[in-house]
Design an enzyme around this catalytic site. Structure first.
Site, PDB file in Angstrom:
ATOM      1  CB  CYS A  77      19.567  41.753  -5.138  1.00  0.00           C
ATOM      2  SG  CYS A  77      19.962  42.261  -6.798  1.00  0.00           S
ATOM      3  CG  HIS A 133      18.426  44.388  -1.834  1.00  0.00           C
ATOM      4  ND1 HIS A 133      18.896  44.460  -3.130  1.00  0.00           N
ATOM      5  CD2 HIS A 133      17.207  44.991  -1.837  1.00  0.00           C
ATOM      6  CE1 HIS A 133      17.989  45.069  -3.880  1.00  0.00           C
ATOM      7  NE2 HIS A 133      16.969  45.402  -3.126  1.00  0.00           N
TER       8      HIS A 133
HETATM    9 CA   LIG Z   1      21.659  40.694  -7.929  1.00  0.00          CA
END
Ligand SMILES: [Ca+2]
Ligand SMILES: [Ca+2]
Length: 489
Positions: A77, A133
């Site tokens: 991510c 994130h």
């Molecule tokens: Ca992800």
């Protein structure tokens, strides 16, 4: 006295001129949709023939170009999102892993992110759900992560609510740990099961999608064009979704992905030692015969996500913004469902690098069309900038693929780079061959996708392919920025 025909022509010309002026002043809006951990298991991408994604397929039918050759800039991510949102690759920023907050990275902290760039150029930037994130800020304790990238938007909303699994017992799926294996069943665990209520409207992502639909239907954003970033948090683990989604995929009908038992045997370090082992989650599923259940749960969660996308896109379609809004929808990286003996992401093989990417530019992109052009999600930033007529951002690493959207059949094959989670770990893919280099371990891989789409046979030791290897290796960065500071544990 003027003749009637002349008056009609003058009237038509003045309507045309007014239209042109409006078109000049009203830049297109952007609906930027992130889906967390969605691989190519989407009907129109063909990654899994069983998956049910009617709403994503409907987007394709209505002009959402299906970019079948799209790849992530990184395969977890944080580095993927940090790269595509700053427009700069991890090997230049040092943001390689989930613990590297780009705001603490000396080479990334001052980069103007995509939503900020649009805000600086006259757009109203707003967001709900996971786009950046999340990271802890000083003072955060436990699992609290107060930095969700809210600083990048003029208007940021946190999604509230959601429902947990029906069972209080963890893991809900009853999959025991292997002997000696320590696993904490926090919210990222390899677990699945039905939610406490069979009602998707109470789920977090459904609320996010409903919120976005409502904004689209009711607001004009003070006459400004908007950049709306919507983050859907599933099919990221855990796979807790209402029972009805599990029921759509009867267990006895599940077809498992093709795998090769000896697949990891031909990936060796500089000393000839095998560098990969099966993941713990795969070993657990293997030992207790739970592969079908895992695949069923991922499929179920994807179909739940697809319903959320339906709510969002119906909201856009029913709004006055429908004809002037670019939709760019993407998954942040792929996912293994037992290919390469693992569940999850993080490595650099095809299943984790390939992503779904769909782009609808009203009046431009054709209906029901697959585009084979080779693109990277890092190209989204300069593409949106070009499509919206903003000045180029010279720090962008990517190439605008706006020309490809206008002509999806044109030749478009920039070899594409994906960073691994460590400095010096790369994959270059040219649409036929993938070359993977792990400099720290002295391991290399080369696959020919024409004959070997699952990347089973490592050709690196075959001297016949030395020319291909050299050609792809030329795209590997010569230097790597060291890892940027990590969040405290
Ligand atoms: Ca992800
Ligand atoms: Ca192999």
């Amino acid at each position: 006295m003027r003749r009637p025909a002349f008056i009609v022509i003058q009237l038509l010309l003045s309507i045309f001129a007014t239209g042109m002026v409006q078109a000049e002043s009203q830049k297109p809006n952007v609906l930027f949709v992130a889906i967390d951990d969605l691989n190519d298991w989407v009907g129109c991408f063909g990654g899994n023939p069983q998956v049910k994604t009617p709403n994503l397929d409907k987007l394709a039918a209505e002009g959402g170009l299906v970019m079948t050759n799209a790849y992530a800039p990184a395969t977890v991510c944080c580095p993927s999102r940090s790269a595509l949102l700053t427009g700069v690759h991890a090997h230049k920023t040092g943001v390689y892993g989930n613990k590297n907050n780009l705001k603490n990275a000396p080479k990334a902290k001052d980069l103007v992110t995509l939503p900020e760039y649009f805000s600086q150029h006259g757009y109203h930037a707003l967001s709900m759900g996971k786009i950046f994130h999340k990271h802890p800020l000083p003072g955060d304790t436990g699992n609290k992560k107060s930095d969700a990238g809210q600083w990048a938007f003029d208007e940021y909303h946190k999604t509230l609510g959601g429902i947990g699994p029906a069972s209080k017992k963890r893991p809900v799926n009853g999959l025991p740990n292997l002997p000696g294996e320590k696993v904490s069943y926090h919210y990222h665990a390899f677990d699945w099961g039905p939610t406490a209520e069979n009602d998707e409207t109470k789920m977090l992502d459904y609320r996010t999608a409903s919120w976005a639909a409502e904004q689209l239907k009711t607001r004009d954003f003070d006459g400004k064009p908007f950049f709306m970033a919507i983050g859907i948090s599933k099919p990221h683990l855990t796979w807790y979704v209402p029972q009805k989604y599990f029921d759509m995929y009867p267990l006895d009908e599940i077809v498992l992905p093709k795998t090769l038992a000896t697949d990891l045997d031909d990936i060796l370090d500089r000393n000839g030692k095998r560098i990969y082992s099966p993941s713990a989650s795969w070993l657990r599923a293997e030992k207790y015969g739970k592969h079908k259940e895992a695949v069923q749960a991922y499929l179920a969660t994807i179909t739940f996500v697809d319903d959320c996308i339906g709510v969002l896109l119906d909201g856009l379609a029913g709004s006055k913004h429908a004809d002037n809004t670019i939709v760019m929808l993407w998954g942040d990286h792929g996912w293994f469902l037992s290919e390469k003996q693992r569940y999850g992401k993080t490595q650099l093989w095809q299943e984790s690098c390939r992503v779904p990417l769909m782009v609808k530019v009203p009046g431009v992109t054709p209906k029901n069309k697959q585009c084979m052009g080779l693109v990277n999600l890092i190209d989204m930033y300069p593409t949106l900038v070009e499509l919206c007529g903003l000045p180029e951002n010279s720090v962008n690493d990517g190439h605008s693929f706006a020309p490809l959207l206008r002509d999806p059949n044109m030749q478009w094959n920039h070899p594409t780079l994906t960073n691994g989670c460590l400095p010096g770990f790369y994959r270059v893919y040219d649409g036929r061959y993938s070359y993977i280099s792990n400099r720290q371990r002295g391991a290399e891989e080369l696959y020919d996708h024409r004959d070997d789409p699952m990347e089973w046979t490592n050709l690196i030791g075959n001297s016949e392919h030395d020319g291909i290897k050299s050609r792809l290796k030329a795209f590997v960065p010569k230097t790597d920025e060291p890892k940027s500071p990590e969040n405290p544990d």
